[in-house]
Design an enzyme around this catalytic site. Structure first.
Site, PDB file in Angstrom:
ATOM      1  N   SER A  40      91.533  89.128  76.261  1.00  0.00           N
ATOM      2  CA  SER A  40      91.002  87.519  76.455  1.00  0.00           C
ATOM      3  C   SER A  40      92.079  86.920  76.763  1.00  0.00           C
ATOM      4  O   SER A  40      91.682  85.847  77.296  1.00  0.00           O
ATOM      5  CB  SER A  40      89.743  87.651  76.609  1.00  0.00           C
ATOM      6  OG  SER A  40      89.848  87.135  74.673  1.00  0.00           O
ATOM      7  N   LYS A  78      90.105  82.304  71.328  1.00  0.00           N
ATOM      8  CA  LYS A  78      89.681  81.335  72.234  1.00  0.00           C
ATOM      9  C   LYS A  78      89.935  80.326  72.932  1.00  0.00           C
ATOM     10  O   LYS A  78      90.871  79.486  71.554  1.00  0.00           O
ATOM     11  CB  LYS A  78      88.169  81.651  73.060  1.00  0.00           C
ATOM     12  CG  LYS A  78      87.488  82.612  72.818  1.00  0.00           C
ATOM     13  CD  LYS A  78      87.490  83.951  73.951  1.00  0.00           C
ATOM     14  CE  LYS A  78      87.052  84.880  74.024  1.00  0.00           C
ATOM     15  NZ  LYS A  78      87.716  85.686  74.621  1.00  0.00           N
TER      16      LYS A  78
END
Length: 181
Positions: A40, A78
């Site tokens: 990700s 993230k």
């Protein structure tokens, strides 16, 4: 055992105990290691990269953070996109915060290799969450590999209380040691 030997052993014992206490305090309150799993955050981080996370940082927009995932027992890495009170929207592959277009230089490499037209699908925060702005006490986060990232677009803004810390240093692999962008 002589008195001198006893003093030497006791001195070593005190030093070792002190070192363990300092290490425990630093790891528990100041910084922590983290390992990247998944894709990700490509190309910023690769699978099994090792990072050092500060637990005392003031988190700002576009900082890289580690937090307890809201949908599993894992930790996610993230990028902070929206802060409390921010209006977040993506239109034509451009991120808008509070109506202003934002540059995302960390996405340039992945956009070059993109076979599709868009890296990030169009959305507004209100379409995703029903909220017009990022609620107080939460952060809106997204992975850099937007096509393969489970992030706030799927599970909503994350509570600031789930934050472990900000990524301050990449420590492995050796060729990539440094401060991540």
């Amino acid at each position: 055992m002589s008195e001198t030997t006893k003093k030497e052993v006791y001195s070593w014992f005190k030093s070792i105990v002190f070192a363990f206490i300092v290490a425990f305090i630093c790891r528990h309150f100041l910084f922590s290691p983290a390992i990247v799993y998944g894709e990700s955050m490509l190309p910023t981080f690769q699978e099994h990269d090792r990072l050092l996370v500060s637990k005392v940082s003031d988190v700002q927009r576009f900082d890289l953070i580690v937090f307890n995932a809201p949908d599993s027992d894992e930790r996610y890495i993230k990028r902070v996109i929206g802060l409390p009170g921010d209006q977040v929207e993506v239109k034509d592959d451009t991120l808008y915060i509070n109506g202003n277009p934002m540059e995302e230089p960390y996405l340039e490499d992945i956009k070059k290799d993109l076979l599709l037209d868009k890296l990030t699908g169009d959305f507004t925060l209100e379409e995703l969450t029903g909220e017009s702005v990022v609620p107080d006490g939460t952060l809106f986060v997204m992975g850099d590999n937007r096509l393969h990232s489970k992030d706030s677009r799927f599970f909503g803004p994350i509570p600031i209380s789930s934050l472990i810390g900000e990524v301050k240093l990449q420590i492995y692999p050796i060729r990539k040691i440094g401060i991540p962008e």
